[in-house]
Write a protein that holds these residues in place. Structure first.
Motif, PDB file in Angstrom:
ATOM      1  N   ASN A 159      21.866 -14.857 -30.048  1.00  0.00           N
ATOM      2  CA  ASN A 159      22.328 -14.633 -28.666  1.00  0.00           C
ATOM      3  C   ASN A 159      21.716 -13.381 -28.043  1.00  0.00           C
ATOM      4  O   ASN A 159      22.159 -12.945 -26.982  1.00  0.00           O
ATOM      5  N   ARG A 160      20.714 -12.806 -28.696  1.00  0.00           N
ATOM      6  CA  ARG A 160      20.128 -11.568 -28.173  1.00  0.00           C
ATOM      7  C   ARG A 160      19.511 -11.771 -26.787  1.00  0.00           C
ATOM      8  O   ARG A 160      19.736 -10.971 -25.884  1.00  0.00           O
ATOM      9  N   ALA A 161      18.756 -12.825 -26.607  1.00  0.00           N
ATOM     10  CA  ALA A 161      18.058 -13.040 -25.344  1.00  0.00           C
ATOM     11  C   ALA A 161      19.000 -13.430 -24.212  1.00  0.00           C
ATOM     12  O   ALA A 161      18.975 -12.841 -23.128  1.00  0.00           O
ATOM     13  N   GLU A 162      19.862 -14.415 -24.463  1.00  0.00           N
ATOM     14  CA  GLU A 162      20.690 -14.943 -23.369  1.00  0.00           C
ATOM     15  C   GLU A 162      21.946 -14.120 -23.109  1.00  0.00           C
ATOM     16  O   GLU A 162      22.378 -14.002 -21.957  1.00  0.00           O
ATOM     17  N   TRP A 217      23.388  -7.064 -32.021  1.00  0.00           N
ATOM     18  CA  TRP A 217      23.755  -7.005 -33.441  1.00  0.00           C
ATOM     19  C   TRP A 217      22.727  -7.739 -34.291  1.00  0.00           C
ATOM     20  O   TRP A 217      22.074  -8.697 -33.840  1.00  0.00           O
ATOM     21  N   LEU A 218      22.606  -7.289 -35.533  1.00  0.00           N
ATOM     22  CA  LEU A 218      21.705  -7.911 -36.488  1.00  0.00           C
ATOM     23  C   LEU A 218      22.473  -8.880 -37.386  1.00  0.00           C
ATOM     24  O   LEU A 218      23.684  -8.768 -37.556  1.00  0.00           O
ATOM     25  N   VAL A 246      29.911 -14.177 -19.311  1.00  0.00           N
ATOM     26  CA  VAL A 246      30.108 -14.349 -20.753  1.00  0.00           C
ATOM     27  C   VAL A 246      29.466 -13.204 -21.513  1.00  0.00           C
ATOM     28  O   VAL A 246      30.033 -12.683 -22.487  1.00  0.00           O
ATOM     29  N   ALA A 247      28.275 -12.771 -21.076  1.00  0.00           N
ATOM     30  CA  ALA A 247      27.600 -11.648 -21.737  1.00  0.00           C
ATOM     31  C   ALA A 247      28.445 -10.381 -21.657  1.00  0.00           C
ATOM     32  O   ALA A 247      28.542  -9.620 -22.633  1.00  0.00           O
TER      33      ALA A 247
END
Length: 323
Positions: free
Chosen positions: A48-51, A56-57, A86-87
């Motif tokens: 979910n890093r991009a969207e 977090w890793l 949501v983000a």
């Protein structure tokens, strides 16, 4: 929240940063160590890093991180408006999840629906059997302020919602698994009292005039379970804010008479040090906000009875199993 530093240039970075603003290194937070580190080619980042801007890793064979995988459902993120909401909700949830992990609280027993009342007018912020629902419309400042004013609430934030509902969600673990439910009921009241009756009474008659003597907020007067959740949320507010202040070297010392009048009689359950640090900080931060023409940062008063409740929450948190 603690401060972090960039491994590349030693610049101070923050919990939510995914990039160092000084040197441009991509960053990620590793839950197992509690460090923000520079992302290497072999580092696994959350899907979910991009969207959803999750920094977090991932440390196992899952696609998403320990926080994101607790989310069961969301509003449709293919819509840019909902994706942003949501983000923002996920960002607040990550802070709450991180704090619970650090404190050893079993937050990973819970799950979350981050949905929208614009799509379903039956959506209500709440909890049921470990499932917590949060209305992502609360990410909209205008929406949230309108609701805050209508509900006569001095404080309303996404993070506050998560902390409150997690208090509900962790009640069985903290009160029943500890074997101390009768102690909890003696201080907060019996959570088995009819909730709908209490709800109707609260919104028809309002809180008692002397509610501040016993409760941390007006909403806490409605029902013993709400008193618990409000107190739990305030305990998390206090711990996180004090840690942040400590990282920045903030420890205000107001005149002794100002402290004594509020702290005397509050030495409960090993909670004295926390209260001694917290109250002067709230005086200072509220005064700074007033100097800027803003509302108080912490618009609450902690009576001795409220401090006793906070002390019990902290004591129970120290004994609960994180799994």
């Amino acid at each position: 929240m603690r401060l972090f530093t960039c491994d590349t240039c030693a610049q101070v970075v923050f919990f939510d940063n995914d990039t160092c603003l000084q040197c441009g290194s991509p960053l990620g937070l590793r839950p197992s160590t509690g460090d923000v580190e520079v992302i290497e080619p072999t580092t696994i980042v959350c899907a979910n890093r991009a969207e959803l801007n999750c920094n977090w890793l991932v440390e196992d064979d899952q696609a998403t991180c320990r926080s994101c995988r607790l989310t069961r459902a969301t509003a449709p993120i293919d819509d840019p408006g909902f994706r942003l909401a949501v983000a923002q909700a996920e960002a607040a949830k990550r802070r709450m999840v991180w704090q619970c992990l650090v404190l050893g609280l079993p937050v990973e027993r819970l799950s979350f629906d981050l949905v929208s009342s614009r799509l379903d007018d039956e959506v209500m912020i709440g909890h049921e059997n470990g499932l917590i629902t949060v209305d992502v419309e609360e990410a909209d400042d205008a929406w949230r302020v309108e609701v805050r004013e209508r509900m006569h609430e001095p404080y309303r934030t996404l993070l506050g919602h998560f902390r409150h509902e997690v208090g509900h969600g962790l009640f069985p673990a903290m009160a029943f698994e500890s074997g101390r439910i009768e102690e909890v009921r003696a201080l907060f009241g019996d959570e088995r009292a009819d909730y709908q009756e209490a709800l109707d009474r609260h919104y028809s008659a309002g809180p008692p005039d002397d509610w501040g003597d016993e409760h941390v907020s007006e909403y806490a007067t409605m029902h013993p379970s709400e008193d618990w959740a409000e107190t739990f949320a305030h305990w998390l507010h206090i711990r996180d804010t004090l840690e942040t202040a400590s990282q920045w070297g903030l420890r205000p010392t107001p005149p002794a008479t100002l402290v004594t009048s509020h702290v005397e009689g509050m030495a409960t359950g090993g909670f004295t040090d926390l209260v001694d640090a917290w109250l002067p900080l709230t005086y200072a931060l509220n005064a700074v906000n007033r100097s800027m023409g803003a509302d108080d940062l912490y618009p609450f008063v902690l009576s001795p009875r409220v401090v006793a409740r906070l002390a019990l929450v902290q004591d129970l948190a120290r004994t609960v199993s994180p799994t």
